[in-house]
Design an enzyme around this catalytic site. Structure first.
Site, mmCIF file in Angstrom:
data_model
loop_
_atom_site.group_PDB
_atom_site.id
_atom_site.type_symbol
_atom_site.label_atom_id
_atom_site.label_comp_id
_atom_site.label_asym_id
_atom_site.label_seq_id
_atom_site.Cartn_x
_atom_site.Cartn_y
_atom_site.Cartn_z
ATOM 1 N N LYS A 189 0.865 -1.180 0.000
ATOM 2 C CA LYS A 189 0.000 0.000 0.000
ATOM 3 C C LYS A 189 0.892 1.218 0.000
ATOM 4 O O LYS A 189 2.045 1.161 0.464
ATOM 5 C CB LYS A 189 -0.875 0.024 1.255
HETATM 6 N N1 GLU Z 1 -7.167 -0.143 -3.205
HETATM 7 C C1 GLU Z 1 -7.907 -1.313 -3.523
HETATM 8 C C2 GLU Z 1 -7.994 -2.250 -2.337
HETATM 9 O O1 GLU Z 1 -7.893 -1.841 -1.206
HETATM 10 C C3 GLU Z 1 -7.431 -1.982 -4.796
HETATM 11 C C4 GLU Z 1 -6.001 -2.390 -4.837
HETATM 12 C C5 GLU Z 1 -5.546 -2.866 -6.218
HETATM 13 O O2 GLU Z 1 -6.352 -2.957 -7.129
HETATM 14 O O3 GLU Z 1 -4.357 -3.103 -6.343
HETATM 15 O O4 GLU Z 1 -8.241 -3.417 -2.489
#
Ligand code: GLU
Length: 431
Positions: free
Chosen positions: A121
């Site tokens: 993240k």
């Molecule tokens: N931000 C989204 C999540 O928390 C998607 C992450 C992604 O597609 O890599 O799952």
């Protein structure tokens, strides 16, 4: 802003002393499951920590000529099962601990739905609503450059999260490509379709929430048609979940954002609420419904409650007041462990985030595969494959829950952590 003040969306009734950080929640969830799986102590020490943590402080030239310093993060929790995957968040409450928790949840999410990624993240501590478009672009390009130490199509693939969207991903992709000397569509997902994005990605997370809710209701032998739904949050996840619930015949009675919520027991016109938010920036300006607080929204007498905003919204202080029998977590980490225990005792089914909101990363995976193959699918194929992956994961989680006699969160984490632990053991320790 003090970090303890970060989860104030439904915070009116939340006792300060009992506010639990996302990272504490993620670790407590992991510890409970590591015990159940009887994980080797050394392995669980490793999995409690994040593999790589990059903190960057960087300057951005603002429109008025000032140079402002921003802080950003990219954290990779685990890459045993493949490249790191996870979104980039722009929010004033972003800090290292939050990004760590979100990265850890991405590891479990990717493992649970069995896509070949680890978890990561990123984020910048900023309120994107206070930036001009030019400032947002310069911040994004500089942040992308700073984290390019870790990011790349084979290494770590960002995507949108709270406060970022397809345009931000286009700037990230362009910046990384400029440095490389050729276009690298596979370096990010959630891009605009003309740049190698996939159809269906923007709606995927919200759509997945509704599909998972439908699967949970089917199991309880209850119809989704006519079921009432309250959704906390009206961003990409909440709004698209609302539309998907309506398409399945459910009645969305409440939606909210930071300004508060709107409630119409007969059912909201969700598109009209979204249009109103688009115009004024606030759900509560929608005239044809009563205005409620975010705390009240969580306590509505509905069949399905979807927290689709921040972490830490359902806590030890308000869990007893929840009247929905099914909670489907659109957000990451909306329920604290204390609240989980209360809800379980009260017979409330909680479909955990790593399953309920996995539609987004599943379609991100499809986007990445399409970018590598230079061959693109149509919407029907994307949606069909997403539904297949999600339903398969739901079936595995509910079978595990039944077998182990646990709540769905514990079952989901047992499957996910078990799969990551197996990958770690197979790879062994280098050197
Ligand atoms: N931000 C989204 C999540 O928390 C998607 C992450 C992604 O597609 O890599 O799952």
């Amino acid at each position: 802003m003090r970090s303890s003040d970060k989860t104030t969306l439904a915070g009116e009734s939340v006792d300060r002393k009992r506010r639990v950080s996302a990272y504490e929640t993620a670790l407590a969830q992991f510890d409970a499951v590591a015990d159940r799986l009887k994980l080797d102590e050394n392995l669980s020490d490793l999995l409690r920590a994040c593999k790589r943590e990059l903190i960057v402080h960087f300057p951005v030239r603002m429109d008025d000529g000032r140079v402002q310093t921003f802080t950003g993060y990219r954290v990779q929790h685990n890459v045993a099962r493949g490249p790191a995957k996870g979104g980039i968040r722009y929010h004033p409450a972003v800090d290292l601990e939050e990004v760590r928790a979100l990265a850890m949840w991405m590891t479990w999410k990717c493992a649970l739905v069995n896509i070949p990624f680890g978890g990561a993240k990123g984020g910048v501590t900023v309120n994107p609503a206070e930036l001009s478009r030019g400032e947002l672009e310069r911040l994004t390009r500089r942040f992308a450059t700073e984290v390019s130490l870790l990011v790349g199509p084979e290494a770590d693939i960002p995507a949108p999260d709270m406060g970022t969207d397809a345009q931000v991903m286009a700037w990230v992709m362009d910046t990384l490509s400029m440095h490389q000397g050729y276009s690298m569509p596979g370096a990010v997902t959630g891009k605009p379709v003309p740049l190698g994005g996939t159809v269906g990605r923007a709606e995927a997370t919200g759509k997945g929430v509704a599909i998972i809710a439908q699967a949970a209701l089917e199991q309880a032998k209850k119809p989704i048609k006519g079921a009432t739904v309250a959704i906390q949050g009206c961003g990409n996840v909440g709004y698209n979940a609302a539309l998907a619930f309506q398409a399945l015949g459910a009645t969305v009675v409440a939606l909210s954002d930071r300004s508060g919520g709107v409630y119409q027991p007969k059912g909201l016109d969700c598109v009209a609420v979204g249009d109103c938010k688009g115009e004024t920036g606030r759900c509560v300006d929608y005239a044809k419904a009563s205005v409620i607080t975010n705390a009240e929204l969580l306590q509505l007498p509905v069949d399905i409650l979807v927290p689709a905003a921040m972490e830490g919204q359902i806590t030890g202080s308000n869990a007893r007041k929840i009247r929905a029998k099914l909670v489907v977590e659109g957000a990451n980490g909306p329920t604290t462990p204390e609240a989980d225990a209360i809800l379980e005792k009260a017979g409330v089914t909680v479909v955990p985030d790593i399953l309920a909101n996995a539609g987004g990363v599943v379609v991100s995976y499809f986007e990445w595969v399409q970018d590598f193959n230079r061959y693109f699918w149509d919407l029907a194929e994307v949606n069909r494959n997403m539904e297949k992956v999600l339903r398969q994961a739901f079936a595995e989680v509910s079978a595990t829950a039944k077998h182990e006699g646990t709540a769905l969160r514990t079952a989901a984490l047992m499957v996910a952590v078990g799969s990551v632990a197996e990958a770690m053991k197979l790879r062994g320790i280098y050197p």
